[in-house]
Motif scaffolding. Sequence first.
Motif, PDB file in Angstrom:
ATOM      1  N   ILE A 193       4.461   7.957  -6.010  1.00  0.00           N
ATOM      2  CA  ILE A 193       3.586   7.818  -4.838  1.00  0.00           C
ATOM      3  C   ILE A 193       4.209   6.866  -3.822  1.00  0.00           C
ATOM      4  CG2 ILE A 193       1.344   6.897  -4.089  1.00  0.00           C
ATOM      5  CD1 ILE A 193       0.186   8.076  -6.744  1.00  0.00           C
TER       6      ILE A 193
ATOM      7  N   VAL B 101      -6.584  12.761   0.984  1.00  0.00           N
ATOM      8  CA  VAL B 101      -5.518  11.769   0.804  1.00  0.00           C
ATOM      9  C   VAL B 101      -4.250  12.474   0.365  1.00  0.00           C
ATOM     10  CG1 VAL B 101      -7.138   9.954   0.195  1.00  0.00           C
ATOM     11  CG2 VAL B 101      -6.123  11.336  -1.612  1.00  0.00           C
ATOM     12  N   LEU B 102      -3.116  11.878   0.692  1.00  0.00           N
ATOM     13  CA  LEU B 102      -1.847  12.409   0.229  1.00  0.00           C
ATOM     14  C   LEU B 102      -1.584  11.866  -1.171  1.00  0.00           C
ATOM     15  CD1 LEU B 102       0.280  12.248   3.497  1.00  0.00           C
ATOM     16  CD2 LEU B 102      -0.588  14.284   2.331  1.00  0.00           C
ATOM     17  N   CYS B 103      -0.983  12.651  -2.018  1.00  0.00           N
ATOM     18  CA  CYS B 103      -0.824  12.344  -3.443  1.00  0.00           C
ATOM     19  C   CYS B 103      -2.213  12.222  -4.084  1.00  0.00           C
ATOM     20  CB  CYS B 103      -0.005  11.079  -3.667  1.00  0.00           C
ATOM     21  SG  CYS B 103       1.742  11.281  -3.240  1.00  0.00           S
ATOM     22  N   GLU B 104      -2.230  12.041  -5.386  1.00  0.00           N
ATOM     23  CA  GLU B 104      -3.520  11.906  -6.062  1.00  0.00           C
ATOM     24  C   GLU B 104      -4.235  10.655  -5.585  1.00  0.00           C
ATOM     25  OE1 GLU B 104      -2.468  11.836 -10.216  1.00  0.00           O
ATOM     26  OE2 GLU B 104      -2.939  13.962 -10.420  1.00  0.00           O
ATOM     27  N   PRO B 105      -5.540  10.721  -5.379  1.00  0.00           N
ATOM     28  CA  PRO B 105      -6.273   9.488  -5.087  1.00  0.00           C
ATOM     29  C   PRO B 105      -6.398   8.657  -6.368  1.00  0.00           C
ATOM     30  CG  PRO B 105      -7.778  11.341  -5.236  1.00  0.00           C
ATOM     31  CD  PRO B 105      -6.400  11.903  -5.398  1.00  0.00           C
ATOM     32  N   GLN B 106      -6.622   7.367  -6.194  1.00  0.00           N
ATOM     33  CA  GLN B 106      -6.800   6.514  -7.369  1.00  0.00           C
ATOM     34  C   GLN B 106      -8.266   6.580  -7.786  1.00  0.00           C
ATOM     35  OE1 GLN B 106      -5.700   2.400  -6.975  1.00  0.00           O
ATOM     36  NE2 GLN B 106      -5.697   2.101  -9.197  1.00  0.00           N
TER      37      GLN B 106
ATOM     38  N   ARG C 173     -10.355   3.231  -9.479  1.00  0.00           N
ATOM     39  CA  ARG C 173     -11.075   2.186  -8.758  1.00  0.00           C
ATOM     40  C   ARG C 173     -12.381   2.683  -8.141  1.00  0.00           C
ATOM     41  NH1 ARG C 173      -9.839   2.668  -3.158  1.00  0.00           N
ATOM     42  NH2 ARG C 173      -7.804   3.607  -2.750  1.00  0.00           N
TER      43      ARG C 173
ATOM     44  N   LEU D 107       7.128   8.694  -2.241  1.00  0.00           N
ATOM     45  CA  LEU D 107       6.689   9.704  -1.272  1.00  0.00           C
ATOM     46  C   LEU D 107       6.108   9.068  -0.022  1.00  0.00           C
ATOM     47  CD1 LEU D 107       5.161  12.317  -3.710  1.00  0.00           C
ATOM     48  CD2 LEU D 107       7.022  12.750  -2.086  1.00  0.00           C
TER      49      LEU D 107
ATOM     50  N   GLN E 190       2.198  14.526  -8.041  1.00  0.00           N
ATOM     51  CA  GLN E 190       2.347  13.971  -6.686  1.00  0.00           C
ATOM     52  C   GLN E 190       3.185  14.894  -5.802  1.00  0.00           C
ATOM     53  OE1 GLN E 190       0.237  11.700  -6.874  1.00  0.00           O
ATOM     54  NE2 GLN E 190       0.395  11.410  -9.102  1.00  0.00           N
TER      55      GLN E 190
ATOM     56  N   ARG F 197       0.843  -1.204   0.000  1.00  0.00           N
ATOM     57  CA  ARG F 197       0.000   0.000   0.000  1.00  0.00           C
ATOM     58  C   ARG F 197       0.875   1.250   0.000  1.00  0.00           C
ATOM     59  NH1 ARG F 197      -5.114  -0.009  -1.092  1.00  0.00           N
ATOM     60  NH2 ARG F 197      -5.169   1.972   0.020  1.00  0.00           N
TER      61      ARG F 197
ATOM     62  N   PHE G 240      -0.242   5.301   0.290  1.00  0.00           N
ATOM     63  CA  PHE G 240      -1.336   6.268   0.352  1.00  0.00           C
ATOM     64  C   PHE G 240      -2.615   5.604  -0.187  1.00  0.00           C
ATOM     65  CE2 PHE G 240       2.295   9.476  -0.049  1.00  0.00           C
ATOM     66  CZ  PHE G 240       2.363   9.661   1.314  1.00  0.00           C
ATOM     67  N   ASP G 241      -3.206   6.176  -1.226  1.00  0.00           N
ATOM     68  CA  ASP G 241      -4.480   5.651  -1.722  1.00  0.00           C
ATOM     69  C   ASP G 241      -4.289   4.497  -2.719  1.00  0.00           C
ATOM     70  OD1 ASP G 241      -7.370   6.065  -1.629  1.00  0.00           O
ATOM     71  OD2 ASP G 241      -7.212   6.661  -3.744  1.00  0.00           O
ATOM     72  N   TRP G 242      -3.062   4.068  -2.936  1.00  0.00           N
ATOM     73  CA  TRP G 242      -2.755   3.152  -4.024  1.00  0.00           C
ATOM     74  C   TRP G 242      -2.188   1.834  -3.513  1.00  0.00           C
ATOM     75  CZ3 TRP G 242      -2.888   4.949  -9.372  1.00  0.00           C
ATOM     76  CH2 TRP G 242      -3.325   6.277  -9.491  1.00  0.00           C
TER      77      TRP G 242
END
Lengths: 437, 437, 437
Positions: free
Chosen positions: A215, B348-353, B356, A218, A285, A44, A46-48
Amino acid sequence: MYQWARQLYPLCRSLTGEGTRQTLRYLQNMLPGMQLVEVPSGTRAFDWEVPPEWNIRGGFIADARGRVLVDFADHNLHVVGYSEPVDRWMSREELEGHLYSIASQPDAIPYVTSFYERRWGFCLTHRQRQALGEGPFHVVIDSTLEAGSLTYGELLIEGESRREVLLSTYVCHPSMANNELSGPVVTAALARWLLSERRQLSYRVVFVPETIGSIVYLSRHAEEMRRRTIAGFVVTCVGDERTYSYLPSRRGDTLADRVARHVLKHHAGHFDAYSFLDRGSDERQYGAVGIDLPVALMMRSKFHTYPEYHTSLDDLSVISAKGLEGAYQAHQRAIEVLEHNARWRTTVLCEPQLGRRGLHPTLSTRDGGRRDRRVKAMRNLLAYADGSLDLVGLAEAVELPAWECVPLLQTLEREGLLVRVCEGDGEGSRGREAFGE
Amino acid sequence: MYQWARQLYPLCRSLTGEGTRQTLRYLQNMLPGMQLVEVPSGTRAFDWEVPPEWNIRGGFIADARGRVLVDFADHNLHVVGYSEPVDRWMSREELEGHLYSIASQPDAIPYVTSFYERRWGFCLTHRQRQALGEGPFHVVIDSTLEAGSLTYGELLIEGESRREVLLSTYVCHPSMANNELSGPVVTAALARWLLSERRQLSYRVVFVPETIGSIVYLSRHAEEMRRRTIAGFVVTCVGDERTYSYLPSRRGDTLADRVARHVLKHHAGHFDAYSFLDRGSDERQYGAVGIDLPVALMMRSKFHTYPEYHTSLDDLSVISAKGLEGAYQAHQRAIEVLEHNARWRTTVLCEPQLGRRGLHPTLSTRDGGRRDRRVKAMRNLLAYADGSLDLVGLAEAVELPAWECVPLLQTLEREGLLVRVCEGDGEGSRGREAFGE
Amino acid sequence: MYQWARQLYPLCRSLTGEGTRQTLRYLQNMLPGMQLVEVPSGTRAFDWEVPPEWNIRGGFIADARGRVLVDFADHNLHVVGYSEPVDRWMSREELEGHLYSIASQPDAIPYVTSFYERRWGFCLTHRQRQALGEGPFHVVIDSTLEAGSLTYGELLIEGESRREVLLSTYVCHPSMANNELSGPVVTAALARWLLSERRQLSYRVVFVPETIGSIVYLSRHAEEMRRRTIAGFVVTCVGDERTYSYLPSRRGDTLADRVARHVLKHHAGHFDAYSFLDRGSDERQYGAVGIDLPVALMMRSKFHTYPEYHTSLDDLSVISAKGLEGAYQAHQRAIEVLEHNARWRTTVLCEPQLGRRGLHPTLSTRDGGRRDRRVKAMRNLLAYADGSLDLVGLAEAVELPAWECVPLLQTLEREGLLVRVCEGDGEGSRGREAFGE
């Protein structure tokens, strides 16, 4: 740099896999101290989540007579990135939903990927598509999509100061040249130069797959980077000769922005200025809310703006040694400005008497003093060095490139006419930390 | 709205009197909750005093043969507003000092008033004046100027929040259309719409005679309004189709100004931007030193700038249903922006995905993502939502109308990708109070 | 002023010496209270030292037949300023290293000096130089370079307030007119006018040799000047009619800058705006880092920009009574603005009723009020006088010259509608001190 690009061009890079790993090893060979880091699929960030590792050995569309019509061996753009394996006969109609071409550029193979949803597909020129016939077709993609790892390269160069400059580029694009082999080769050349002697600042050089790579990076280093980074550059689209381009940070006024604009103004003369709305690479990012690193871009022809972009036409003929060199020099100058950045204050009240120091002609004629650009520059530097302006600010004030100011400032420091002011810096909290250490 | 204007057009409105009262009762009939307030003549209001109430039943100039040459019954602009009664025979010479016409517009009856000094006079077309003859004339104005009251209408619409928006228009102009029946009818339509459902904000809608009316109103409510008002609009000259106009507050950067400019840019495309130096209606009072309410104007053709202004030519042919509707929508959009105004921060940190979540295509092609305006807008909103920008600031940053951003922001909030930030607001003390409740 | 310039023109001024002293005595005769100060050679002043006193009685180049080819008696520019004495025969070749002429202006004698290195030399027209012949030449300069003193003039005019305005000009240029006799004569005229009645502010008027003179002066008075000076002007190049020029302080936004720009905009209409990078006179010292006096320049044709500059062609034909008068008035207006500078605040809430005070027509017609510039100006002054704007700010806000606002502001003050606000002034610390005394 052009030779490196030529050698790396055939490798099939992607988010993950052997092509990317080979590329990173090639760069590692020329950059002592560079580490390759493997991040397992499923990690994992962050959001990914790191996707499965993708490797491909081949792929083709053949007709009933066994004639190969589209072949991955000809160009690694022919297979959609992250295609799952397939080995089936099918009609033209069924195949059609898996084909990608560009009607308006009939000789270009488009670059298409599907990193986060399982698909398969072929990219081909529009002419190829029109000539395919009715089928049936034998469609084969010999790929694997399995647990493995994402690979990135990291080179930390320690300088006198813990304040640090970020250089980030990406290694996930298959056989394309301006976007993107130019970034890795220019970054590698900059790193070699940085390693050639001890620097004032520290440098963090990262070679990552785009988006997921930055990402992931970071997610591991953002806090430390926020504390240390005074400026950064995403190095991308730095290979052709057509123009220079500037893409700002979201705030638009970070040290990276100020340096980039100053360098491009004097180095490039004209440059195309974009908005953060036009962003598209890892600055998305680095500049995200809550990450907020001071990162700007100095490009040649920006992604999305030139006709060969994201097609097979973006080949080695698009970039040139001269194009790469221009971008290399721009970044080198930006780094030199950062290395010498400080604030100065004049030590004497009123103008100093430069004549008795041999810095000014003792004969006053109407045109004499004006012709001497160096004398005029020194007088202006003394007049504006009030302790509030850093190197970029001072250079802008006296309307000269910062790199012409540096030796003059050094002369004036040696003569005791200027002194560096290090407490507070007029750059906000990041800046204060940066200069106040 | 045009029908309302048609019905209200013949009434002889003035600072005070039955015409104004009838106009207000007509509006009251369609606006439940609207109060009519009577303020006795002689009441002090800041530097002013409510004048006597003026009522007029008729007036004419007749010649020796009894022929009526100028008749109030033909047009209520024929008698100077607030004319004292007169019933005398006089020579042309004596009459001349009481006549008003416009040589350069020979078919226009000018609009002339003398609210604070006792006078009488007749306004007539220049052609009428030239045809008057030598007299003697029988001059009659059947008016009263007596202790009575000034009447204004007030509609307070309570919303979820005590923060409040001001809509102010004026009801003192006799038979003219763009300036001014357009203001009352557009304001009434806005009020009806506001009353149609529960709102986030509260609304203060006032129908006053110009200048003295707003001064009287402010003398009673300024303190409370300063505490509660986040934005306000004087609704005037909103009936024709020729252009849109913006007139700022003195400061020029209040929330009302920012909303007005944003709305007009996207709603009107082109608009004429004026200075507070060009003010002329009740913004003079709302924006006065020490009152300092955040009030701006979104007009169609601004007072003083169109040829029919303040003459009988400003009749129902100058305004149109379409002209009124355009101004109505502009104000409606401004109100919608205010209703949804907030500051957001990406969670969220960085771009969210987004892929999905079904908010982003999972296939990456060169032209795919760029074509999808909605996807691009969401990514930009996430990139700029750093908690410092309100809706207008965010919409300006991503270069979209705020009303296109609102549903996207709501989607992103539902997905948990954005959160409202309510502490502090970057708008200064008024704003902080506004958002911080 | 032109007559004074004519009388002073022949004197041979320099950094020091009798010509400068005579010039100062001439000015002293017309300016009661002006002091001449002698500063001995060798005196230290910041980074500098007062040079020896230079006096010259004559100088020539003659040929073998005794014919005088170049003669100081013809024009005092013929001898390089601060030339040491010489009396020798020499060849053309040896002489050549001591000759100065301008090939592109063959009839101009250039102005050349060597204040801080012992040299001698002759300046001549290029035609004279071409006609000199081969020599030998008898070269004589009858000068002395000996311990003596530097002389400057100082006139302190005490006003109601200890806040002070600086006027500085220089008296070291030999026979040239725009640069520089115009400065001393315009400054003398201003000083006479200042002395003609008691002023609100105090004035410091200094007549110094350029550079070393202002440095010496500042070495004695800078601390007091920094405390008291609210604005200052270097008065130079104020004699011709070709244009007006503005040269800012380094910061560019001091009260002196704001007043200068405002005055020139309304007084001159068009003016040439320069940068502090184009500085060249004593503003170099007054604006130096650590001195930081708020000093700007309002010139006619700026030094270095007109063809006659620093040559014998800059004679009395370059300047004119009208040219001098225009510059004089500009400075006078600037001083009047400073004398009346304050911040005002409207005393009543909402607009005051000007009609009952006789300040506004009581009849309202469409075109009446607009035509009355005075009424409109008063309404605008009341609308913008929120206590934050000083006279320049208020005048800029209402788009009128400050000198047209002053009598209107005085009327409104008398009516009790405006009051002066003296605590704090929005000008930063200098301003606060200035207005807060």
